[in-house]
Write a protein that holds these residues in place. Structure first.
Motif, short mmCIF file in Angstrom:
data_model
loop_
_atom_site.label_atom_id
_atom_site.label_comp_id
_atom_site.label_asym_id
_atom_site.label_seq_id
_atom_site.Cartn_x
_atom_site.Cartn_y
_atom_site.Cartn_z
N SER A 139 -0.54 3.29 -13.20
CA SER A 139 -1.06 2.35 -12.27
C SER A 139 0.39 1.30 -11.93
O SER A 139 1.49 1.52 -12.35
N VAL A 140 0.17 0.85 -10.84
CA VAL A 140 1.43 -0.29 -10.45
C VAL A 140 0.83 -1.52 -10.00
O VAL A 140 -0.34 -1.65 -9.91
N ARG A 141 1.53 -2.45 -10.12
CA ARG A 141 1.27 -4.08 -9.63
C ARG A 141 1.37 -4.25 -8.11
O ARG A 141 2.81 -3.88 -7.72
N HIS A 142 0.78 -4.79 -7.78
CA HIS A 142 1.05 -5.02 -6.01
C HIS A 142 0.30 -6.26 -5.57
O HIS A 142 -0.68 -6.28 -5.76
N ASP A 143 0.67 -7.09 -4.82
CA ASP A 143 0.09 -8.38 -4.35
C ASP A 143 -0.99 -7.89 -3.34
O ASP A 143 -0.51 -7.19 -2.03
N ASP A 144 -2.21 -8.17 -3.04
CA ASP A 144 -3.06 -7.90 -2.07
C ASP A 144 -4.04 -9.22 -2.02
O ASP A 144 -3.36 -10.18 -1.40
#
Length: 293
Positions: A139-144
């Protein structure tokens, strides 16, 4: 005595001749560097970003503002290339899982920015699928919707396409979609929003816009063996709800607007607006974003 004086004069004369040679100056030739035009634009964070533009760059390509998980601006040719690259996977998934190829491609374009968005580049995630409970892969972290949300990461885009199909077929909330006709992309687009795939109220309109402007439903016809009828009328550019009016040269169409009234508002002409937005007629719709400069 006189001979000694002559001898000394001769020595002085020879010495002065030896020191009169001129020095040669050398210069190092520098390589020619072509001039580059520096263009300042604003990123999706609002901060100015300096980019370079070649003097030979084409200025007549129409641009698309795509609302993916990271706001992306691409050229129409990028979308066409994206469709060419993934249309066979979309048709294969339609045959295996029953999801219209047009919907698969439209979602891929919209969610990944036609492969140019951050998630598609860093995680091969072309459909903005978050980790959700039970995900055991990378997984990756991303602003949504919130800061630093967890998104699935894949080894390649094909894996993302397969997971998208299994995601829809494996969750009960999407079961109603598979009761719809496979050739009815409008019903599927609206059904995805109703089932909660996206929070954007304009999500169905965006999908339909891409399908009809790029004739993605031709791939549904190829799978179903039906006659394909291309859409002749130019469709509006998919709107982007995060762009404020006239931000970066775009204007959101509101009730009562016409191309003529917009042209007067921004001191331009109807013909220029049609050229900038690749429009074949004067039809526009509320919520559509028009490029004004």
């Amino acid at each position: 005595m006189f001979k000694k004086i002559l001898f000394l004069l001769a020595i002085v004369t020879l010495a002065s001749c030896g020191s009169s040679k001129s020095k040669v100056a050398t210069t190092k030739k520098t390589a020619y560097k072509p001039k580059r035009e520096v263009v300042t634009r604003k990123s999706h964070t609002g901060k100015p970003v300096a980019t370079t533009k070649s003097s030979s760059a084409s200025n007549n390509r129409s641009t698309e503002v795509i609302e993916s998980t990271s706001r992306t601006v691409v050229y129409s040719e990028v979308i066409n290339n994206y469709v060419s690259q993934y249309k066979e996977i979309a048709k294969s998934n339609m045959r295996q899982y029953g999801i219209p190829a047009s919907i698969i491609l439209a979602q891929g374009i919209l969610e990944s920015g036609a492969g140019s968005g951050t998630l598609s580049k860093t995680a091969n995630n072309h459909f903005g699928i978050k980790c959700h409970t039970g995900w055991t892969g990378e997984s990756v972290r991303h602003d949504d919707d919130s800061d630093q949300e967890c998104f699935r990461k894949y080894n390649d885009p094909a894996e993302s396409y397969k997971d998208h199909a299994e995601f829809l077929t494996g969750r009960s909330r999407y079961a109603s979609l598979f009761k719809l006709e496979k050739g009815d992309y409008e019903a599927w687009a609206k059904g995805l929003k109703a089932a909660g795939y996206a929070t954007d109220p304009k999500y169905p309109d965006k999908l339909i816009s891409y399908i009809e402007r790029y004739n993605l439903h031709q791939y549904d016809s190829e799978v179903l063996g039906t006659t394909f009828t291309p859409i002749q009328k130019s469709q509006p550019i998919a709107s982007n709800t995060t762009i404020p009016n006239n931000s970066e040269g775009f204007y959101e169409v509101t009730k009562g607007d016409t191309l003529y009234s917009i042209s007067k508002k921004f001191n331009t002409t109807v013909d220029d607006l049609k050229r900038l937005n690749n429009l074949s007629d004067n039809a526009i719709s509320i919520g559509q974003f028009i490029k004004v400069k």
